[in-house]
Design a protein around this motif. Structure first.
Motif, PDB file in Angstrom:
ATOM      1  N   PHE A  77       0.867  -1.180   0.000  1.00  0.00           N
ATOM      2  CA  PHE A  77       0.000   0.000   0.000  1.00  0.00           C
ATOM      3  C   PHE A  77       0.903   1.229   0.000  1.00  0.00           C
ATOM      4  O   PHE A  77       2.052   1.143   0.426  1.00  0.00           O
ATOM      5  CB  PHE A  77      -0.861  -0.056   1.281  1.00  0.00           C
ATOM      6  CG  PHE A  77      -1.973   0.936   1.329  1.00  0.00           C
ATOM      7  CD1 PHE A  77      -3.165   0.702   0.666  1.00  0.00           C
ATOM      8  CD2 PHE A  77      -1.836   2.104   2.067  1.00  0.00           C
ATOM      9  CE1 PHE A  77      -4.206   1.614   0.732  1.00  0.00           C
ATOM     10  CE2 PHE A  77      -2.873   3.013   2.137  1.00  0.00           C
ATOM     11  CZ  PHE A  77      -4.059   2.774   1.474  1.00  0.00           C
ATOM     12  N   HIS A 110     -12.025  12.018   3.140  1.00  0.00           N
ATOM     13  CA  HIS A 110     -10.561  12.090   2.970  1.00  0.00           C
ATOM     14  C   HIS A 110     -10.312  11.666   1.532  1.00  0.00           C
ATOM     15  O   HIS A 110     -10.942  10.737   1.036  1.00  0.00           O
ATOM     16  CB  HIS A 110      -9.909  11.145   3.981  1.00  0.00           C
ATOM     17  CG  HIS A 110      -8.487  10.786   3.710  1.00  0.00           C
ATOM     18  ND1 HIS A 110      -7.526  11.711   3.398  1.00  0.00           N
ATOM     19  CD2 HIS A 110      -7.834   9.583   3.752  1.00  0.00           C
ATOM     20  CE1 HIS A 110      -6.360  11.085   3.242  1.00  0.00           C
ATOM     21  NE2 HIS A 110      -6.525   9.798   3.435  1.00  0.00           N
ATOM     22  N   GLU A 156      -7.415  10.839  -0.342  1.00  0.00           N
ATOM     23  CA  GLU A 156      -6.331  10.021  -0.883  1.00  0.00           C
ATOM     24  C   GLU A 156      -6.965   9.046  -1.889  1.00  0.00           C
ATOM     25  O   GLU A 156      -8.152   8.706  -1.795  1.00  0.00           O
ATOM     26  CB  GLU A 156      -5.640   9.270   0.266  1.00  0.00           C
ATOM     27  CG  GLU A 156      -4.303   8.703  -0.125  1.00  0.00           C
ATOM     28  CD  GLU A 156      -3.450   8.270   1.068  1.00  0.00           C
ATOM     29  OE1 GLU A 156      -3.931   8.340   2.215  1.00  0.00           O
ATOM     30  OE2 GLU A 156      -2.297   7.853   0.836  1.00  0.00           O
ATOM     31  N   ASP A 204      -7.123   5.982  -2.464  1.00  0.00           N
ATOM     32  CA  ASP A 204      -7.816   4.739  -2.100  1.00  0.00           C
ATOM     33  C   ASP A 204      -9.276   4.981  -1.726  1.00  0.00           C
ATOM     34  O   ASP A 204     -10.063   4.038  -1.681  1.00  0.00           O
ATOM     35  CB  ASP A 204      -7.087   3.992  -0.981  1.00  0.00           C
ATOM     36  CG  ASP A 204      -6.790   4.844   0.236  1.00  0.00           C
ATOM     37  OD1 ASP A 204      -6.536   6.045   0.069  1.00  0.00           O
ATOM     38  OD2 ASP A 204      -6.813   4.307   1.355  1.00  0.00           O
ATOM     39  N   HIS A 205      -9.635   6.235  -1.466  1.00  0.00           N
ATOM     40  CA  HIS A 205     -11.041   6.542  -1.146  1.00  0.00           C
ATOM     41  C   HIS A 205     -11.726   7.391  -2.220  1.00  0.00           C
ATOM     42  O   HIS A 205     -12.931   7.344  -2.369  1.00  0.00           O
ATOM     43  CB  HIS A 205     -11.136   7.251   0.208  1.00  0.00           C
ATOM     44  CG  HIS A 205     -10.434   6.490   1.282  1.00  0.00           C
ATOM     45  ND1 HIS A 205     -10.827   5.220   1.651  1.00  0.00           N
ATOM     46  CD2 HIS A 205      -9.340   6.777   2.025  1.00  0.00           C
ATOM     47  CE1 HIS A 205     -10.010   4.768   2.593  1.00  0.00           C
ATOM     48  NE2 HIS A 205      -9.094   5.687   2.825  1.00  0.00           N
ATOM     49  N   HIS A 254      -5.112  11.121   8.637  1.00  0.00           N
ATOM     50  CA  HIS A 254      -3.707  11.440   8.620  1.00  0.00           C
ATOM     51  C   HIS A 254      -3.318  12.420   7.519  1.00  0.00           C
ATOM     52  O   HIS A 254      -2.128  12.650   7.293  1.00  0.00           O
ATOM     53  CB  HIS A 254      -2.891  10.139   8.454  1.00  0.00           C
ATOM     54  CG  HIS A 254      -3.091   9.492   7.090  1.00  0.00           C
ATOM     55  ND1 HIS A 254      -2.042   9.174   6.278  1.00  0.00           N
ATOM     56  CD2 HIS A 254      -4.203   9.172   6.401  1.00  0.00           C
ATOM     57  CE1 HIS A 254      -2.498   8.640   5.151  1.00  0.00           C
ATOM     58  NE2 HIS A 254      -3.802   8.633   5.209  1.00  0.00           N
ATOM     59  N   ASP A 275      -9.892   6.837   7.769  1.00  0.00           N
ATOM     60  CA  ASP A 275      -8.715   6.020   8.097  1.00  0.00           C
ATOM     61  C   ASP A 275      -8.579   5.754   9.599  1.00  0.00           C
ATOM     62  O   ASP A 275      -7.953   4.762   9.999  1.00  0.00           O
ATOM     63  CB  ASP A 275      -7.439   6.718   7.595  1.00  0.00           C
ATOM     64  CG  ASP A 275      -7.254   6.573   6.090  1.00  0.00           C
ATOM     65  OD1 ASP A 275      -7.804   5.633   5.499  1.00  0.00           O
ATOM     66  OD2 ASP A 275      -6.536   7.414   5.509  1.00  0.00           O
ATOM     67  N   TYR A 335      -1.332  -0.723  11.600  1.00  0.00           N
ATOM     68  CA  TYR A 335      -1.891   0.434  10.891  1.00  0.00           C
ATOM     69  C   TYR A 335      -1.563   1.722  11.645  1.00  0.00           C
ATOM     70  O   TYR A 335      -1.103   2.706  11.068  1.00  0.00           O
ATOM     71  CB  TYR A 335      -3.410   0.239  10.781  1.00  0.00           C
ATOM     72  CG  TYR A 335      -4.119   1.215   9.898  1.00  0.00           C
ATOM     73  CD1 TYR A 335      -4.449   0.872   8.585  1.00  0.00           C
ATOM     74  CD2 TYR A 335      -4.497   2.466  10.353  1.00  0.00           C
ATOM     75  CE1 TYR A 335      -5.123   1.768   7.765  1.00  0.00           C
ATOM     76  CE2 TYR A 335      -5.171   3.358   9.541  1.00  0.00           C
ATOM     77  CZ  TYR A 335      -5.478   3.003   8.253  1.00  0.00           C
ATOM     78  OH  TYR A 335      -6.143   3.885   7.443  1.00  0.00           O
ATOM     79  N   SER A 392     -12.661   3.292   7.198  1.00  0.00           N
ATOM     80  CA  SER A 392     -12.608   3.126   5.742  1.00  0.00           C
ATOM     81  C   SER A 392     -11.750   1.937   5.324  1.00  0.00           C
ATOM     82  O   SER A 392     -11.636   1.646   4.136  1.00  0.00           O
ATOM     83  CB  SER A 392     -12.072   4.405   5.097  1.00  0.00           C
ATOM     84  OG  SER A 392     -10.781   4.660   5.580  1.00  0.00           O
ATOM     85  N   HIS A 393     -11.113   1.277   6.283  1.00  0.00           N
ATOM     86  CA  HIS A 393     -10.374   0.042   5.998  1.00  0.00           C
ATOM     87  C   HIS A 393     -10.671  -0.963   7.107  1.00  0.00           C
ATOM     88  O   HIS A 393     -10.695  -0.597   8.288  1.00  0.00           O
ATOM     89  CB  HIS A 393      -8.856   0.272   5.986  1.00  0.00           C
ATOM     90  CG  HIS A 393      -8.386   1.253   4.962  1.00  0.00           C
ATOM     91  ND1 HIS A 393      -8.362   0.977   3.616  1.00  0.00           N
ATOM     92  CD2 HIS A 393      -7.909   2.512   5.089  1.00  0.00           C
ATOM     93  CE1 HIS A 393      -7.879   2.016   2.964  1.00  0.00           C
ATOM     94  NE2 HIS A 393      -7.605   2.969   3.833  1.00  0.00           N
TER      95      HIS A 393
HETATM   96 FE1  FEO Z   1      -5.291   7.925   3.789  1.00  0.00          FE
HETATM   97 FE2  FEO Z   1      -6.992   5.110   3.407  1.00  0.00          FE
HETATM   98  O1  FEO Z   1      -6.225   6.683   2.840  1.00  0.00           O
END
Ligand code: FEO
Length: 399
Positions: free
Chosen positions: A22, A80, A82, A84-85, A147, A167, A195, A227-228
Motif C-alpha cells: 500500500f 478524505h 487520498e 484509495d477513497h 492522517h 482512516d 496500521y 474506511s479500511h
Molecule cells: Fe489515507 Fe486510506 O487513505
C-alpha cells in the motif's frame, strides 16, 4: 455486493484480498485490505460516504447501481481524498454529475489537485450538519492530519450513534465479515496496531487531541465505521481508548535489535547483545530482526511498541548498510517519543559505521545511551563476551 449494516446503512465498498503493498511500496498489507464505502439512507436524503480505489471504480459504480438507482444518491461525503477513497469518484460523478460533494476546504483542494474537475463542492467544517430528514443528521468533525490535512469524521445520530471515521481506527485487513466480533481478535488487533504504527504514529498529538475532543462530546456510540478493515460493533469504545494508549509514547517492556550483516559478524554481535540483555533482565522481551530480510513495516511495529532500539550495521564504504539506513529513515518519520537507543556493528578498517548510526538514531529522536559497541573482523569469544556484557550494561541504563 452490498452488505447490510443496519436497516438503513449498507457497506458498498471493495474487499481487496490480494493487496500486498500500500502507498506504493511503503506499507506491507499481508492480510489484504478493504476500501469501505457506506450508503446511508435517511428519511429524506440518501448519502454515499467515500468511494474506493481507482482500479475498482467501474466495479464499484456497477455494484452501487445494483443497490440503488444512482440518481437517488443526494450527496457524496468525501471524508478524505487520498486515492484509495476518492479513486472511484470521477467514474461515479460521470453518471450523476452535479451531485453535491461534501468535503473540507482542504478536501476540495485535494480533489481539484487530483482530478482537475469542476464538481459541485460543498465545503464543510466541524459542527456543520447534513439534514437527513426525520430529525436525523450527519455531523461533520474535521480531523486534520489524521492522517491528511483534509480528513474529517462524520457522526450519524441515528441507529444509536454511528461514527464514520475514515482512516482513523482502520486496519489493513481483508475479511468477508464486516464486524470486529466476527473475526479473530488477535489478528485484527495486530493489524490495527500495525496500521496505527505505520500510518498514524507521526500524528500522535493530533490523535490524542481529537479523540479527547470526541469523548468530551459524550455522544452515544453504537458503531465505528472506518474506511479500511472491519467495523467496530462490539465495544467500539475499546479501540478509542486503545488509540489514547498508543498515542501516548506507547512502550511494552521490549528491546528490539535491528541489524544488517554482510558476513555474519554483526549478526553474531546482535545475538550476543540479546543474550546479555536477557541474562541481566529476564523479564524484558528481546526481539531480533535482520532489516534486509524481515518485512520493514512489521519491524516498525515492533519498534513502535519497544522501550529501546539497538541498531547494528557493519561499516561499509565509510557508512552503514542500505537496509539499516532505509529502516531508520522510516523510524525517523514516525516521530516516536521517549525511546532509548544505541548502535553497534562490525568493521574491518575505518569503522565509523557505529558512530554514524548513533547520530542517525539521535536524529530519529532516540535517547542514545552510550557510544555503542564495535568489533573488528569476525568477533572471537572475547569480543562476543564483550557484546554480552554490553547488553547487560545497556539494559541496566534503562532501569
Ligand atoms: Fe489515507 Fe486510506 O487513505
Amino acid at each position: 455486493m452490498a452488505k447490510k449494516i443496519t436497516d438503513n446503512i449498507s457497506w458498498v465498498g471493495k474487499t481487496d484480498w490480494e493487496l500486498k503493498m500500500f502507498h506504493g511500496n511503503e506499507l506491507s498489507t499481508r492480510r489484504g485490505s478493504s476500501y469501505n464505502a457506506y450508503l446511508l439512507r435517511g428519511i429524506s436524503k440518501t448519502v454515499l460516504i467515500d468511494t474506493v480505489w481507482g482500479p475498482y471504480d467501474q466495479e464499484f459504480v456497477s455494484r452501487l447501481r445494483q443497490e440503488i438507482p444512482l440518481e437517488k444518491i443526494d450527496a457524496v461525503v468525501m471524508q478524505h481524498n487520498e486515492s484509495d477513497h476518492s479513486g472511484a469518484l470521477a467514474e461515479l460523478l460521470r453518471e450523476i454529475p452535479g451531485t453535491p460533494v461534501y468535503c473540507t476546504a482542504k478536501g476540495e483542494a485535494i480533489l481539484r489537485g487530483h482530478y482537475h474537475q469542476e464538481w459541485n463542492f460543498v465545503k464543510v467544517k466541524t459542527g456543520d450538519k447534513l439534514d437527513l430528514g426525520g430529525g436525523e443528521s450527519l455531523t461533520f468533525v474535521e480531523a486534520p492530519m489524521l492522517h491528511w490535512p483534509d480528513t474529517m469524521f462524520s457522526y450519524y445520530d441515528g441507529c444509536g450513534g454511528v461514527l464514520f471515521s475514515n482512516d482513523g481506527f482502520g486496519q489493513h485487513y481483508a475479511s468477508e465479515s464486516l464486524f470486529n466480533d466476527e473475526v479473530p481478535e488477535s489478528e485484527m488487533m495486530e493489524e490495527a496496531e500495525k496500521y496505527f504504527a505505520n500510518i498514524l504514529a507521526p500524528f500522535c498529538p493530533m490523535v490524542t487531541r481529537k479523540v479527547n475532543e470526541i469523548l468530551a462530546m459524550n455522544l452515544p456510540l453504537k458503531m465505528i465505521c472506518p474506511s479500511h478493515g472491519v467495523i467496530w460493533r462490539k465495544d467500539p469504545e475499546s479501540i478509542v481508548k486503545q488509540y489514547l494508549v498508543w498515542a501516548d509514547a506507547y512502550a511494552l517492556n521490549q528491546v528490539t535489535i535491528v541489524y544488517d550483516t554482510m558476513w555474519n559478524s554483526t549478526r553474531q554481535m546482535a545475538e550476543a547483545i540479546a543474550r546479555g540483555i536477557r541474562d541481566a533482565a529476564p523479564q524484558v522481551t528481546v526481539k531480533l530482526f535482520n532489516a534486509a530480510k524481515e518485512d520493514k513495516n512489521d519491524i516498525l511495529t515492533e519498534v513502535f511498541h519497544s522501550r529501546a532500539l539497538l541498531a547494528g550495521s557493519p561499516t561499509i564504504n565509510n557508512g552503514y548498510s542500505y537496509a539499516i539506513a532505509g529502516l531508520l529513515e522510516m523510524v525517523k518519520g514516525m516521530k516516536l517519543k521517549k525511546k532509548a537507543g544505541a548502535a553497534f556493528g562490525s568493521y574491518g578498517w575505518s569503522g565509523e559505521g557505529t558512530r554514524l548510526l548513533s547520530a542517525l538514531l539521535t536524529e530519529a529522536g532516540f535517547a542514545v545511551v552510550d557510544e555503542g559497541i564495535r568489533a573488528q573482523w569476525v568477533p572471537d569469544s572475547a569480543a562476543l563476551a564483550a557484546c554480552e556484557e554490553y547488553g547487560r550494561s545497556f539494559i541496566s541504563k534503562l532501569q
